[in-house]
Enzyme design. Structure first.
Site, mmCIF file in Angstrom:
data_model
loop_
_atom_site.group_PDB
_atom_site.id
_atom_site.type_symbol
_atom_site.label_atom_id
_atom_site.label_comp_id
_atom_site.label_asym_id
_atom_site.label_seq_id
_atom_site.Cartn_x
_atom_site.Cartn_y
_atom_site.Cartn_z
ATOM 1 N N ILE A 14 8.884 16.892 133.185
ATOM 2 C CA ILE A 14 9.661 17.995 132.735
ATOM 3 C C ILE A 14 9.043 19.412 133.376
ATOM 4 N N ASN A 34 -4.413 17.125 133.387
ATOM 5 C CA ASN A 34 -5.506 16.158 133.846
ATOM 6 C C ASN A 34 -4.826 14.708 134.542
ATOM 7 N N LYS A 87 3.102 11.237 125.187
ATOM 8 C CA LYS A 87 4.713 11.324 124.341
ATOM 9 C C LYS A 87 5.142 9.936 124.386
ATOM 10 N N SER A 127 10.323 18.714 119.915
ATOM 11 C CA SER A 127 11.276 17.528 120.209
ATOM 12 C C SER A 127 12.308 17.455 119.278
ATOM 13 N N TYR A 152 3.205 10.512 117.089
ATOM 14 C CA TYR A 152 3.492 11.176 118.136
ATOM 15 C C TYR A 152 4.500 12.546 117.442
ATOM 16 N N LYS A 156 4.279 16.771 116.806
ATOM 17 C CA LYS A 156 5.029 18.202 117.284
ATOM 18 C C LYS A 156 5.472 18.996 115.745
ATOM 19 N N TYR A 180 13.429 19.903 122.434
ATOM 20 C CA TYR A 180 14.247 18.946 123.540
ATOM 21 C C TYR A 180 14.989 17.817 122.820
ATOM 22 N N PHE A 181 16.210 17.553 123.261
ATOM 23 C CA PHE A 181 16.965 16.213 122.968
ATOM 24 C C PHE A 181 16.554 15.369 124.068
ATOM 25 N N ARG A 234 22.814 9.661 121.560
ATOM 26 C CA ARG A 234 21.950 10.702 121.706
ATOM 27 C C ARG A 234 22.454 11.914 122.377
ATOM 28 N N ARG A 296 15.757 -1.611 117.814
ATOM 29 C CA ARG A 296 14.388 -1.101 118.019
ATOM 30 C C ARG A 296 13.843 -0.420 116.741
ATOM 31 N N ASP A 299 14.439 3.427 115.750
ATOM 32 C CA ASP A 299 15.426 4.360 116.149
ATOM 33 C C ASP A 299 16.468 4.959 115.273
HETATM 34 P P1 NAD Z 1 4.881 13.821 131.023
HETATM 35 O O1 NAD Z 1 3.876 12.740 130.375
HETATM 36 O O2 NAD Z 1 5.565 13.560 132.464
HETATM 37 O O3 NAD Z 1 4.055 15.309 131.504
HETATM 38 C C1 NAD Z 1 2.981 15.493 130.420
HETATM 39 C C2 NAD Z 1 1.766 15.982 131.492
HETATM 40 O O4 NAD Z 1 0.665 16.436 130.391
HETATM 41 C C3 NAD Z 1 1.384 15.156 132.362
HETATM 42 O O5 NAD Z 1 1.292 15.482 133.550
HETATM 43 C C4 NAD Z 1 0.015 14.540 131.706
HETATM 44 O O6 NAD Z 1 -0.922 14.144 132.723
HETATM 45 C C5 NAD Z 1 -0.518 15.947 131.115
HETATM 46 N N1 NAD Z 1 -1.587 15.982 129.997
HETATM 47 C C6 NAD Z 1 -1.336 15.027 128.966
HETATM 48 N N2 NAD Z 1 -2.176 15.303 128.317
HETATM 49 C C7 NAD Z 1 -3.051 16.148 128.780
HETATM 50 C C8 NAD Z 1 -4.549 17.013 128.615
HETATM 51 N N3 NAD Z 1 -5.089 16.617 127.598
HETATM 52 N N4 NAD Z 1 -4.800 18.057 129.318
HETATM 53 C C9 NAD Z 1 -4.040 18.200 130.492
HETATM 54 N N5 NAD Z 1 -2.943 17.596 130.964
HETATM 55 C C10 NAD Z 1 -2.313 16.598 130.121
HETATM 56 O O7 NAD Z 1 5.858 14.307 129.800
HETATM 57 P P2 NAD Z 1 7.180 15.088 129.879
HETATM 58 O O8 NAD Z 1 8.327 14.251 129.613
HETATM 59 O O9 NAD Z 1 7.323 16.091 130.905
HETATM 60 O O10 NAD Z 1 6.809 15.988 128.483
HETATM 61 C C11 NAD Z 1 6.343 17.286 128.449
HETATM 62 C C12 NAD Z 1 6.234 17.624 127.170
HETATM 63 O O11 NAD Z 1 7.535 17.592 126.620
HETATM 64 C C13 NAD Z 1 5.231 16.831 126.165
HETATM 65 O O12 NAD Z 1 4.856 17.507 125.320
HETATM 66 C C14 NAD Z 1 6.424 15.828 125.479
HETATM 67 O O13 NAD Z 1 5.908 15.376 124.335
HETATM 68 C C15 NAD Z 1 7.442 16.846 125.212
HETATM 69 N N6 NAD Z 1 8.911 16.175 125.039
HETATM 70 C C16 NAD Z 1 9.311 15.426 126.030
HETATM 71 C C17 NAD Z 1 10.343 14.495 125.882
HETATM 72 C C18 NAD Z 1 10.889 13.718 126.619
HETATM 73 O O14 NAD Z 1 11.747 12.853 126.353
HETATM 74 N N7 NAD Z 1 10.471 13.458 127.963
HETATM 75 C C19 NAD Z 1 11.282 14.746 124.775
HETATM 76 C C20 NAD Z 1 10.581 15.897 123.980
HETATM 77 C C21 NAD Z 1 9.530 16.335 124.041
HETATM 78 N N1 UFG Z 2 17.614 2.076 124.666
HETATM 79 C C1 UFG Z 2 17.925 0.946 125.005
HETATM 80 N N2 UFG Z 2 17.258 0.402 125.790
HETATM 81 C C2 UFG Z 2 15.989 0.726 126.451
HETATM 82 C C3 UFG Z 2 15.569 1.887 125.961
HETATM 83 C C4 UFG Z 2 16.491 2.700 125.249
HETATM 84 O O1 UFG Z 2 18.986 0.446 124.267
HETATM 85 O O2 UFG Z 2 15.556 -0.244 127.070
HETATM 86 C C5 UFG Z 2 18.149 2.922 123.634
HETATM 87 C C6 UFG Z 2 17.598 3.368 122.449
HETATM 88 O O3 UFG Z 2 17.625 2.214 121.640
HETATM 89 C C7 UFG Z 2 18.124 4.720 121.853
HETATM 90 C C8 UFG Z 2 18.597 5.256 123.401
HETATM 91 O O4 UFG Z 2 18.529 4.240 124.071
HETATM 92 O O5 UFG Z 2 19.255 4.365 121.199
HETATM 93 C C9 UFG Z 2 17.810 6.450 123.735
HETATM 94 O O6 UFG Z 2 16.227 5.858 123.817
HETATM 95 P P1 UFG Z 2 15.021 6.619 124.567
HETATM 96 O O7 UFG Z 2 13.901 5.770 124.456
HETATM 97 O O8 UFG Z 2 15.490 7.021 125.952
HETATM 98 O O9 UFG Z 2 14.921 7.964 123.667
HETATM 99 P P2 UFG Z 2 14.689 8.276 122.230
HETATM 100 O O10 UFG Z 2 15.973 8.968 121.596
HETATM 101 O O11 UFG Z 2 14.279 6.963 121.228
HETATM 102 O O12 UFG Z 2 13.419 9.441 122.409
HETATM 103 C C10 UFG Z 2 13.418 10.539 122.906
HETATM 104 C C11 UFG Z 2 12.019 10.540 123.306
HETATM 105 C C12 UFG Z 2 11.018 10.881 122.464
HETATM 106 C C13 UFG Z 2 11.763 11.847 121.428
HETATM 107 C C14 UFG Z 2 12.873 11.704 120.752
HETATM 108 C C15 UFG Z 2 13.598 12.580 120.091
HETATM 109 O O13 UFG Z 2 11.669 9.675 124.328
HETATM 110 O O14 UFG Z 2 9.799 11.474 123.156
HETATM 111 O O15 UFG Z 2 13.909 11.427 122.050
HETATM 112 O O16 UFG Z 2 14.620 12.223 119.558
HETATM 113 F F1 UFG Z 2 10.832 12.072 120.272
#
Ligand code: NAD
Ligand code: UFG
Length: 340
Positions: A14, A34, A87, A127, A152, A156, A180-181, A234, A296, A299
């Site tokens: 992101i 990092n 994450k 999240s 995790y 948050k 974020y969703f 979702r 899973r 979920d």
């Molecule tokens: P990502 O892992 O791609 O990005 C996180 C970045 O933070 C990475 O580049 C990682 O190297 C860096 N990082 C981790 N720990 C660190 C530290 N101690 N110091 C410096 N850098 C560090 O993940 P993302 O999907 O881009 O998520 C970004 C943020 O959004 C996270 O806080 C995550 O929890 C939150 N978030 C993500 C989702 C999702 O589904 N992707 C959903 C809700 C919230």
């Molecule tokens: N799913 C499958 N097969 C897979 C992976 C996922 O069927 O191999 C399903 C899951 O059961 C779920 C849906 O796809 O029903 C979405 O799963 P994701 O793992 O993609 O996403 P989640 O909704 O479980 O989790 C995400 C983020 C988390 C965050 C959460 C908040 O990954 O960081 O949304 O709702 F906390």
């Protein structure tokens, strides 16, 4: 002169898309990362898109002195977007201390440095996980939070609370907490996207890796949920739309919004796992081999956002059609040069 924004975790999924959106909006972006879950390649991808390579500082935000040095160098920043964090929900259950240490220490260090160098605005990556399994859908920002289902998720919930307390105690600092969703997709150029290490936990990268032949088949976790078609539902939001929301949140604070404000970032529509598979197939013409697997653990059956607050206050809404998001995810998956 361009206003400067510090983006922790800016090399990640992101963060790299938000760096593009910030640069497009005229901000000067400083990335602190990092690289524990990313690589500098993403910043080269950013440069290919915008023509600008953001300044990159390799720093672990849990290292207070190193974080201070980075902030000191950029103490004229007008804001921080704090993405840095681990994450993986399942990993956090196995290694809770690692998650609390990384996610909370890095947040506290960033907040301390904002106070020390008078940097007035922070955007925090929260999240939808903070809502747990909601009783009423869609969820608004007023929907009561449920106990977190993983360490995790707990980081948050605690992160939001730490920020609220700090803002209460420091009226010169403002915060936007973005819940974020489910972020999916990639930049339309295919130059940056989500590149999970190892076997993906999330649905979208599992689908694209199955499509390209890296995985044999997708396991769909559960077909007997109490939803319209029996599959989990979702709110899948395009990562470029999500990135734009960060720019809107920063502008809102720069233009005078005070305190700690929270926004859901979703499309407002629920999509089931099977609908996603079907939509991917029709967007790309590629068949996905799948099997039905057991549910899973952890979920929730269904969750989607009421995102009207963000529209009303930030003037932001998600507008990328799902078909375009799926096409971008596939374009990214097929671009080997952009990945490690
Ligand atoms: P990502 O892992 O791609 O990005 C996180 C970045 O933070 C990475 O580049 C990682 O190297 C860096 N990082 C981790 N720990 C660190 C530290 N101690 N110091 C410096 N850098 C560090 O993940 P993302 O999907 O881009 O998520 C970004 C943020 O959004 C996270 O806080 C995550 O929890 C939150 N978030 C993500 C989702 C999702 O589904 N992707 C959903 C809700 C919230
Ligand atoms: N799913 C499958 N097969 C897979 C992976 C996922 O069927 O191999 C399903 C899951 O059961 C779920 C849906 O796809 O029903 C979405 O799963 P994701 O793992 O993609 O996403 P989640 O909704 O479980 O989790 C995400 C983020 C988390 C965050 C959460 C908040 O990954 O960081 O949304 O709702 F906390």
């Amino acid at each position: 002169m361009a206003q400067k924004i510090i983006v922790t975790g800016g090399a990640g999924y992101i963060g790299s898309h938000t760096t593009v959106a910030l640069q497009d909006a005229g901000f000067d972006v400083i990335v602190l990362d990092n690289l524990i879950n990313s690589s500098e390649k993403s910043l080269h991808g950013v440069e290919k898109i915008t023509g600008i390579h953001p300044e990159f500082i390799h720093v672990d935000c849990t290292d207070r002195d190193a974080t201070r040095n980075a902030f000191k160098k950029h103490s004229d920043a007008v804001g921080v977007i704090h993405f840095a964090g681990l994450k993986a929900v399942g990993e956090s259950v196995e290694k809770p201390l690692m998650y609390y240490r990384n996610n909370l220490d890095s947040l506290i260090n960033v907040l301390e440095m904002m106070r020390e160098f008078n940097i007035p605005n922070i955007v925090f990556s929260s999240s939808a996980t903070v809502y747990g399994n909601p009783d009423i859908l869609p969820v608004t920002e007023e929907t009561p939070l449920k106990p977190a289902q993983s360490p995790y998720g707990q980081t948050k919930v605690m992160g939001e609370e730490i920020i609220r307390d700090m803002v209460r105690a420091t009226p010169t600092i403002n915060a936007t907490l973005l819940r974020y969703f489910n972020p999916i997709g990639a930049h339309p150029s295919g130059q940056i996207g989500e590149n999970p290490r190892g076997i993906p936990n999330n649905l979208m990268p599992y689908i694209t890796q199955t499509a390209i032949g890296m995985r044999e088949q997708l396991s769909i976790f559960g077909d007997d949920y109490d939803t319209d078609d029996g599959f989990c539902v979702r709110d899948y939001i395009d990562v470029n739309d999500l990135a734009r929301a960060h720019v809107a949140a920063l502008r809102h604070m720069i233009n005078g919004a005070h305190g700690a404000n929270v926004f859901n970032l979703g499309t407002g529509h629920g999509v089931s796992v099977m609908e996603m598979v079907n939509a991917f197939e029709s967007a790309t013409g590629v068949k996905i081999k799948y099997k039905i697997a057991p549910r899973r653990p952890g979920d929730v059956p269904a969750i989607w956002a009421d995102a009207t607050h963000a529209k009303r206050v930030l003037g932001w809404s998600a507008n990328t059609p799902l078909v375009d998001t799926l096409a971008s995810a596939w374009r990214w998956q097929q671009n080997p040069d952009a990945k490690d």
